[in-house]
Design a protein around this motif. Structure first.
Motif, mmCIF file in Angstrom:
data_model
loop_
_atom_site.group_PDB
_atom_site.id
_atom_site.type_symbol
_atom_site.label_atom_id
_atom_site.label_comp_id
_atom_site.label_asym_id
_atom_site.label_seq_id
_atom_site.Cartn_x
_atom_site.Cartn_y
_atom_site.Cartn_z
ATOM 1 N N ASN A 103 0.809 -1.208 0.000
ATOM 2 C CA ASN A 103 0.000 0.000 0.000
ATOM 3 C C ASN A 103 0.845 1.262 0.000
ATOM 4 O O ASN A 103 0.348 2.336 0.276
ATOM 5 C CB ASN A 103 -0.969 -0.010 1.183
ATOM 6 C CG ASN A 103 -0.241 -0.101 2.505
ATOM 7 O OD1 ASN A 103 0.981 -0.156 2.541
ATOM 8 N ND2 ASN A 103 -0.985 -0.110 3.580
ATOM 9 N N ILE A 105 2.984 3.443 -2.596
ATOM 10 C CA ILE A 105 3.248 3.608 -4.023
ATOM 11 C C ILE A 105 4.226 4.750 -4.201
ATOM 12 O O ILE A 105 4.036 5.827 -3.638
ATOM 13 C CB ILE A 105 1.942 3.881 -4.771
ATOM 14 C CG1 ILE A 105 0.988 2.701 -4.564
ATOM 15 C CG2 ILE A 105 2.193 4.106 -6.255
ATOM 16 C CD1 ILE A 105 -0.423 2.988 -4.927
ATOM 17 N N TYR B 33 -7.445 0.329 0.000
ATOM 18 C CA TYR B 33 -6.634 1.358 0.633
ATOM 19 C C TYR B 33 -7.055 2.720 0.095
ATOM 20 O O TYR B 33 -7.422 2.846 -1.081
ATOM 21 C CB TYR B 33 -5.149 1.151 0.326
ATOM 22 C CG TYR B 33 -4.617 -0.209 0.693
ATOM 23 C CD1 TYR B 33 -4.320 -1.133 -0.296
ATOM 24 C CD2 TYR B 33 -4.407 -0.570 2.012
ATOM 25 C CE1 TYR B 33 -3.829 -2.386 0.018
ATOM 26 C CE2 TYR B 33 -3.910 -1.817 2.340
ATOM 27 C CZ TYR B 33 -3.622 -2.722 1.341
ATOM 28 O OH TYR B 33 -3.137 -3.966 1.663
ATOM 29 N N PHE B 35 -5.788 6.939 -0.025
ATOM 30 C CA PHE B 35 -4.614 7.786 0.098
ATOM 31 C C PHE B 35 -4.981 9.251 -0.120
ATOM 32 O O PHE B 35 -5.920 9.571 -0.847
ATOM 33 C CB PHE B 35 -3.565 7.422 -0.976
ATOM 34 C CG PHE B 35 -3.171 5.983 -1.030
ATOM 35 C CD1 PHE B 35 -3.939 5.070 -1.729
ATOM 36 C CD2 PHE B 35 -2.029 5.539 -0.401
ATOM 37 C CE1 PHE B 35 -3.585 3.735 -1.800
ATOM 38 C CE2 PHE B 35 -1.652 4.206 -0.458
ATOM 39 C CZ PHE B 35 -2.431 3.311 -1.159
ATOM 40 N N TYR B 37 -2.651 12.409 -1.569
ATOM 41 C CA TYR B 37 -1.370 12.838 -2.114
ATOM 42 C C TYR B 37 -1.373 14.356 -2.233
ATOM 43 O O TYR B 37 -2.364 14.968 -2.586
ATOM 44 C CB TYR B 37 -1.121 12.239 -3.497
ATOM 45 C CG TYR B 37 -0.635 10.814 -3.479
ATOM 46 C CD1 TYR B 37 -1.537 9.762 -3.507
ATOM 47 C CD2 TYR B 37 0.726 10.522 -3.424
ATOM 48 C CE1 TYR B 37 -1.100 8.447 -3.501
ATOM 49 C CE2 TYR B 37 1.180 9.215 -3.400
ATOM 50 C CZ TYR B 37 0.257 8.181 -3.441
ATOM 51 O OH TYR B 37 0.700 6.884 -3.420
ATOM 52 N N LEU B 47 3.143 11.462 -0.846
ATOM 53 C CA LEU B 47 2.137 10.790 -0.020
ATOM 54 C C LEU B 47 1.976 11.530 1.301
ATOM 55 O O LEU B 47 2.943 11.747 2.014
ATOM 56 C CB LEU B 47 2.540 9.340 0.228
ATOM 57 C CG LEU B 47 1.608 8.544 1.133
ATOM 58 C CD1 LEU B 47 0.245 8.381 0.470
ATOM 59 C CD2 LEU B 47 2.216 7.184 1.455
ATOM 60 N N ARG B 50 -2.288 7.578 4.480
ATOM 61 C CA ARG B 50 -3.002 6.452 3.898
ATOM 62 C C ARG B 50 -3.835 5.764 4.978
ATOM 63 O O ARG B 50 -3.529 5.848 6.164
ATOM 64 C CB ARG B 50 -2.058 5.468 3.240
ATOM 65 C CG ARG B 50 -1.091 4.801 4.193
ATOM 66 C CD ARG B 50 -0.326 3.681 3.520
ATOM 67 N NE ARG B 50 0.664 3.127 4.417
ATOM 68 C CZ ARG B 50 1.960 3.309 4.287
ATOM 69 N NH1 ARG B 50 2.420 4.032 3.292
ATOM 70 N NH2 ARG B 50 2.800 2.763 5.130
ATOM 71 N N GLU B 52 -6.003 2.023 5.666
ATOM 72 C CA GLU B 52 -6.447 0.694 5.276
ATOM 73 C C GLU B 52 -7.914 0.550 5.646
ATOM 74 O O GLU B 52 -8.293 0.898 6.772
ATOM 75 C CB GLU B 52 -5.617 -0.388 5.984
ATOM 76 C CG GLU B 52 -4.187 -0.484 5.523
ATOM 77 C CD GLU B 52 -3.244 0.489 6.223
ATOM 78 O OE1 GLU B 52 -2.038 0.415 5.983
ATOM 79 O OE2 GLU B 52 -3.734 1.318 7.014
#
Lengths: 116, 114
Positions: A103, A105, B33, B35, B37, B47, B50, B52
């Motif tokens: 997870n 990237i 997931y 995210f 950014y 990033l 994040r 889960e």
């Protein structure tokens, strides 16, 4: 640790010319992908690869070819450039999403391509 | 197919104040997931945070935290004590735990007012 390296950073092409955007990663990631970013569109997936010898199409694959002969490299080829391919291109890599590390990237710094 | 929606093309906040950026997504999957950014003018993708989907606890990273509402399919980003360096485009993104594709929203441009 170089991470994800894209070259060239800037390129101007004439309509109909061909070129290759290079992408290399040194993290032994299985998964690599190419995105394009256009104004107001976010990032859209062009092609991706889950390992050497395996590639598949993303959301906007037309006009682009890819290959994955090694784990490290994932070049993106424009066979006959068109003005509609003017964009910023990003290469990304990660471990497979099913893994604990999948997870995260990593993105390259982007390649600015202008087709005139 | 999964979709990610950011309904705020632009936001602004006074320096040192708190701002919340919205993101909703659509999926039929249970494991995935999410995210956030940050993209400054250099276009580098950074990033921020994040989450889960299987974790009920909201993720936090220093001044950045999320409000993850799985049932509502909502994933907002809260930036506390906003700083001038926070000015950037912010993208929300979704990734399936099974498939490799990363799906992005269209972004929110955040301006920090000194």
């Amino acid at each position: 640790n170089a991470g994800v390296t894209q070259t060239p950073k800037f390129q101007v092409l004439k309509t109909g010319q061909s070129m290759t955007l290079q992408c290399a990663q040194d993290m032994n990631h299985e998964y690599m992908s190419w995105y394009r970013q256009d104004p107001g569109m976010g990032l859209r997936l062009i092609h991706y690869s889950v390992g050497a010898g395996i590639t598949d199409q993303g959301e906007v694959p037309n006009g682009y070819n890819v290959s994955r002969s090694t784990t490290e490299d994932f070049p993106l080829r424009l066979l006959s450039a068109a003005p509609s391919q003017t964009s910023v291109y990003f290469c990304a890599s990660s471990y497979s999403p099913g893994t604990l590390s999948g997870n995260t990237i990593y993105f390259g710094e982007g390649s600015w391509l202008t087709v005139v | 197919a999964q979709t990610v929606t950011q309904s705020q093309p632009e936001m602004s906040v006074q320096e040192a104040e708190t701002v919340t950026l919205s993101c909703t997504y659509d999926t039929s999957e249970s494991d995935y997931y999410l995210f956030w950014y940050k993209q400054p003018p250099s276009r580098q993708m950074i990033l921020v945070i994040r989450q889960e989907a299987y974790k009920q606890q909201n993720a936090t990273e220093n001044r950045f935290s999320v409000n993850f509402q799985k049932a509502a399919k909502s994933f907002s980003l809260k930036i506390s004590d906003s700083q001038l360096g926070d000015a950037a485009m912010y993208f929300c993104a979704y990734r399936s735990a099974q498939y490799e594709k990363l799906t992005f929203g269209t972004g929110t441009r955040l301006t920090i007012i000194p």
